[in-house]
Write an enzyme that holds these catalytic residues in place. Structure first.
Site, PDB file in Angstrom:
ATOM      1  CB  SER A 170      19.444  -3.140  17.705  1.00 38.14           C
ATOM      2  OG  SER A 170      20.059  -2.665  16.523  1.00 38.14           O
ATOM      3  CE  LYS A 205      20.695   0.973  16.053  1.00 39.19           C
ATOM      4  NZ  LYS A 205      20.858  -0.290  15.300  1.00 39.19           N
ATOM      5  CB  SER A 252      19.348  -4.110  13.865  1.00 34.70           C
ATOM      6  OG  SER A 252      19.676  -5.012  14.887  1.00 34.70           O
TER       7      SER A 252
END
Lengths: 95, 483, 492
Positions: C158, C77, C182
């Site tokens: 997210s 990420k 997330s």
């Protein structure tokens, strides 16, 4: 409502985010919508409750007083948008 | 007489509270492992934590906490076993995180007391409201470029103790006495070097004025004053300004000001005009600071003797006057120097030498105890030479001057220059005989009652013996010969 | 296909030299090159570095130095700082930021031999539940509605890019961060296992902060065992993070084999909310039945303050974010938009650098901390947070784990729920409690809805008892036998 355009202007200034004049009204509506929804917390009886500040339930560890870091000015300055010699540079500040 | 500003409407009382920022003595910074040393090349003592890089996290330095606790104990203050770090949010170019980690609601040290001695000999207690730990910011250099300010982050993250006094101070003198005493305590404790020129101790000065018996009026804060003299001047200038504002029918506005030491006035600080709203909240990157009683106790047990206790001991153990004791304990280095000199010797003579010839010599040389050419051991040895009559008191002054110049030990100087006191009665007799023979008229005058002339004979004899004669023996011999 | 292997299978294949690490990485890079233009799962692909790491992995294998993740290609990420590789947080303000340091979690993965394919897309600064707030464009969910193949679905957020990459088989696993859901919500939307460990289990050092007291790094994987392998590598005690827990990291893979016999599983009645789709309710009941059949005891429990979790979160998270994001000021790194004075430079930089959702949250956060409002909002939220933690503590005195749905809906289409921020916030309804309390939780794919979209069940455990959560998750996985595949995937 709490977040009138004047207040938006004030918190935008505190946040150092430039907000155009024509954005104040829509932002005010949007943020008031969120705040209004958040105010459901007023229903909760919190009398005598100690606030919980963080996710970890422990005491803080302390580190030894030893120099273990620093000494790499090039790495510190490498990403600087404006650099002058070994300094970061910003528009002149008058104190 | 209490200090007051005389205005057109009568006397005004001055009310002062001081927030002292004292840089903690430590190897590394409060929340990062980079060096806290002063004076390095720009941005060399900066870690990614200090520069507020993404994802960087603070980890607290145990020694900085210990220093704050030691200081708290030295100020006779309450130590809080649970304290917390908060974020004080505001933007400034030399504050990389956009917030300062500080202790707002729950400081590590609570209320304490500092006792100050004033010139009239009175003692006053100044309350300490609190002491908390916080990070220093970096340094903004405004004079390096015409349109830019330069930022050096070496100081960013260095540990500071903010020591907040109660508004108990009523005059520039008291402000100076408080700062000197506080600095002395910090230096004794070894928690801050108190060096205001390098910025390791600086004061924010809160000043207001009022008429006798009134509640407090609006105060102004004068930021970052960097010498005790300037603090005293700033108090005076700001109080006078406020009196003028009030008396001209105006209103003192609460604001942050700067002291212009060149012009001796204060002026509003432009960059602080924004309304204060620091949005303090507990720093979620840190946990509560919880101190064990046993740890606090261990710190307490290892505290050095502090100035008040030392002064009392100097008076009781050494029989010194309050004045001498106060002068000698003001700096720990001086007190240590004195004690080394006094050890096994007459303390009053030691005190006289240290506060007299020795201080004068330091002043002349612009030296400090640390850089003094005369060591305590050598000064002690000089005193020994006087006591064992190797030299007389007059020669001792010359030997001392030679010590100041050369740094040599007194025995070597005495040996080298042949200054050893002459106690050989034959030599003294011969010298006295010669003086008496050479001054028959003076001898006659003396014998006819002008006893004052005795000093003349002593001086002449001493001179003839190059100052090395034993004064007592010379006296005795002269008395006999002139009788 | 190499891209269909689980991490556990790939470990075996590499060890047996059935294929090389270079081949395994190349298969994934080929997939990335083919699919990323469409999915937009990666912001940065580090081809050369990945190949170098794979080559090094083959050399390590040749000399017998085989670590837990040697040669396993992962996606990171783009919130984890990676030394020498651009790290953007999906924000214009960090568009050109190259970290001179490696986050602890990614350093742990590298130390265990992992190969990094690149940095994955996300909602800007992890603020969002759809990946729609990324400054680098939205991510497409590799899953399609059976009846509406044209609709472009969101992967959730997210950590949308990480979820899409692992689902599309262009990464074997990925890192994510979970502040309000997330990891678990995108895992549920993309048919993956998403693990949010206990607060303090994975170091936050070097992870771009959103809300410090709520941010939890954790892994995405296609199986519970792979999730256990990844968490085992990511977790560590980190002296550089004051909130990192000084506890040994247990053997999570072993915990997956424990079974649930004798465990007491709580079913919190407050999670049965109005308007929840019947299929989600049905899947939940199915999950309860699976666990009961496997020997667990099901207990009806109550977490009375559940409904206040979201509002609490939307005070605490923006408050912390408003402060955490103050460092993006155009002075030391990142975007700068000049201005005549310093304050203009700040205002211009931050207006241009932050997207609308980030600006919105900074303003809300600033407001709830500001003078006169702190007590009414922030302090009150902290007290409600204490009550939410108390709810969990009381329940966990009686049960070993909780079973709930992960999300109130399956993946939605890009453009849906965009008009009203609160509608978007409701995505985190079931997940946010575990963040506020800091307790571990896993989302496991358990079935499909009538559109053929994956749905997850969430298992929440006691603080630092990820092992039980893995044991229960593995049982759900076994019982569900989830084998459905997304329509868009490597090799298709």
């Amino acid at each position: 409502m709490a977040l009138d355009p004047t207040t938006i202007r004030r918190i935008a200034n505190l946040s150092r985010i430039r907000v155009e004049h024509d954005q104040l009204e829509p932002l005010s509506r949007e943020l008031n919508g969120i705040l209004g929804w958040i105010e459901q917390l007023n229903e909760v009886n919190v009398a005598g409750v100690e606030p919980l500040t963080g996710g970890a339930q422990m005491a803080m560890k302390m580190r030894d007083d030893v120099v273990t870091d620093g000494g790499y000015p090039e790495k510190i300055l490498a990403n600087a948008p404006d650099r002058n010699r070994q300094f970061f540079a910003v528009p002149k500040v008058v104190e | 007489m209490a200090y007051a500003i005389e205005g057109t409407t009568g006397p005004w009382e001055v009310v002062v509270g001081l927030e002292v920022h004292a840089q903690v003595i430590s190897q590394s910074k409060l929340f990062s492992g980079s060096s806290a040393a002063f004076g390095a090349e720009p941005n060399t003592q900066v870690s990614f934590v200090d520069a507020g890089f993404p994802g960087m996290l603070p980890v607290i330095n145990r020694e900085c906490v210990a220093q704050a606790v030691r200081t708290g104990l030295g100020l006779n203050a309450v130590i809080h076993k649970v304290s917390r770090f908060d974020r004080k949010n505001y933007f400034y170019a030399d504050m990389p995180q956009g917030y300062q980690i500080s202790q707002y609601e729950h400081p590590v040290v609570g209320t304490g007391i500092v006792e100050v001695e004033l010139a009239d000999g009175s003692v006053k207690q100044i309350g300490v409201t609190r002491l908390h730990l916080e990070q220093d910011a970096g340094k903004s250099l405004h004079d390096q470029h015409t349109t830019k300010t330069f930022i050096d982050l070496n100081r960013s993250g260095v540990a500071l103790m903010e020591i907040v006094s109660e508004p108990d101070i009523r005059s520039p003198e008291e402000a100076g006495a408080y700062l000197r005493k506080l600095r002395s305590i910090l230096r004794y404790l070894g928690t801050c070097d108190g060096n205001m020129e390098e910025g390791s101790m600086r004061a924010d000065v809160n000043v207001s004025v009022r008429k006798a018996g009134e509640p407090y009026r609006t105060r102004c804060e004068i930021k970052n004053v960097n010498s005790i003299r300037f603090v005293m001047q700033a108090v005076e200038a700001e109080a006078a300004r406020q009196v003028e504002v009030w008396e001209s029918g105006g209103e003192v506005r609460q604001e942050t000001r700067l002291f212009d030491s060149n012009r001796g006035i204060t002026r509003p600080m432009r960059s602080k005009e924004d309304a204060h709203d620091y949005r303090y909240f507990p720093d979620p990157d840190l946990l509560p600071l919880v101190l064990e009683q046993s740890w606090i106790d261990a710190l307490k047990a290892s505290l050095p003797e502090l100035p008040d206790a030392k002064q009392a001991r100097f008076r009781s153990d050494y029989g010194l006057t309050q004045y001498d004791a106060a002068v000698l304990v003001a700096e720990k280095a001086t007190a240590d120097f004195f004690e080394t000199v006094a050890k096994g010797r007459d303390p009053k003579i030691a005190a006289n030498w240290v506060t007299g010839d020795f201080f004068a010599a330091l002043n002349r040389a612009g030296a400090s105890i640390e850089t003094s050419p005369v060591s305590a051991a050598n000064l002690g040895a000089l005193l020994d030479l006087i006591v064992d009559k190797t030299i007389n008191g007059r020669i001792a002054k010359d030997v001392f001057e030679a010590m100041v110049e050369t740094g040599k030990d007194p025995a070597a100087i005495v040996e080298e220059k042949g200054l050893k006191q002459v106690t050989d009665t034959g030599a003294i007799d011969a010298a006295v005989d010669a003086i008496v023979a050479a001054n028959p008229d003076k001898v006659a005058e003396y014998r006819s009652g002008r006893e004052k002339l005795f000093g003349f004979f002593v001086g002449q004899t001493m001179k003839a013996m190059a100052g090395k004669g034993n004064p007592a023996l010379i006296n005795d011999t002269l008395k006999r010969r002139l009788a | 296909m190499l891209t269909d292997l689980t991490i556990a299978q790939a470990q075996a294949g590499l060890k047996a030299k059935t294929f090389s690490a270079v081949e395994l990485t190349q298969a994934h890079l080929t997939g990335v090159d083919a699919l990323n233009p469409r999915l937009n799962a990666f912001i940065t692909v580090s081809h050369a570095k990945a190949r170098d790491q794979a080559k090094a992995a083959d050399e390590a294998i040749a000399r017998g130095d085989i670590r837990p993740l040697t040669g396993i290609p992962l996606a990171i990420k783009d919130l984890f700082c990676t030394e020498g590789i651009r790290t953007t947080a999906a924000s214009r303000i960090l568009e050109s930021f190259i970290p001179p340091y490696e986050s602890t979690v990614t350093a742990n993965l590298l130390n265990d031999g992992a190969v990094f394919l690149g940095k994955t897309n996300l909602d800007e600064f992890a603020m969002g539940s759809s990946n729609m707030t990324s400054a680098f464009g939205p991510v497409e969910n590799p899953w399609k509605r059976r009846q509406d193949q044209n609709a472009v679905l969101v992967p959730g957020g997210s950590s949308g890019g990480s979820a899409a990459a692992v689902a599309a088989r262009i990464a074997m696993g990925a890192t994510g961060t979970d502040t309000g859901g997330s990891i678990r919500q995108p895992a549920s939307f993309c048919g993956l296992v998403g693990v949010k460990p206990s607060y303090g289990r994975c170091s936050r050092w070097g992870v771009v902060a959103f809300a410090s007291s709520l941010d939890h790094p954790g892994p995405f994987a296609r199986t519970v065992q792979d999730g256990a392998i990844l968490l085992g590598s990511m977790a560590s005690h980190d002296p550089k993070d004051s909130t990192s827990a000084d506890r040994p990291v247990p053997d999570y893979q072993a915990a997956c084999k424990r079974g649930v016999k004798g465990l007491r599983i709580g079913v919190p009645r407050e999670y049965r909310v109005d308007g929840m789709p019947a299929e989600i309710e049905a899947l939940w009941q199915q999950g309860i039945a699976w666990l009961r059949d496997a020997g667990a005891e099901i207990v009806d429990v109550s977490l009375p303050h559940t409904k206040y979790g979201l509002a609490t979160y939307y005070i605490v998270a923006p408050a912390e974010a408003s402060s955490n994001l103050a460092r993006y000021d155009g002075v030391r790194f990142g975007l700068r938009k000049d201005g005549a004075e310093l304050s203009d430079m700040y205002g211009n930089t931050r207006a241009a650098g932050f997207g609308a959702e980030v600006r919105r949250r900074i303003l809300i956060g600033t407001y709830v901390l500001s003078a006169g409002y702190y007590d009414a909002y922030y302090l009150r939220a902290q007290k409600v947070r204490a009550l939410i933690l108390r709810d969990f503590n009381e329940v966990f005195a009686n049960v070993d784990a909780l079973l709930t749905p992960t999300t109130p809906s399956a993946a939605f289409a890009q453009g849906e729920k965009m008009d009203d921020p609160i509608q978007m916030y409701l995505n985190d309804l079931f997940t946010v409690g575990a963040n506020l309390a800091g307790v571990p939780a896993i989302s496991v794919p358990a079935g499909l809805d009538s559109n053929g979209l994956p749905l997850g069940l969430q298992i929440i455990g006691k603080n630092f008892d990820e092992e039980t959560v893995f044991a229960v998750s593995a049982e759900i996985e076994r019982a569900a036998g989830f084998t459905a595949l997304p329509q868009i995937r490597a090799g298709m």
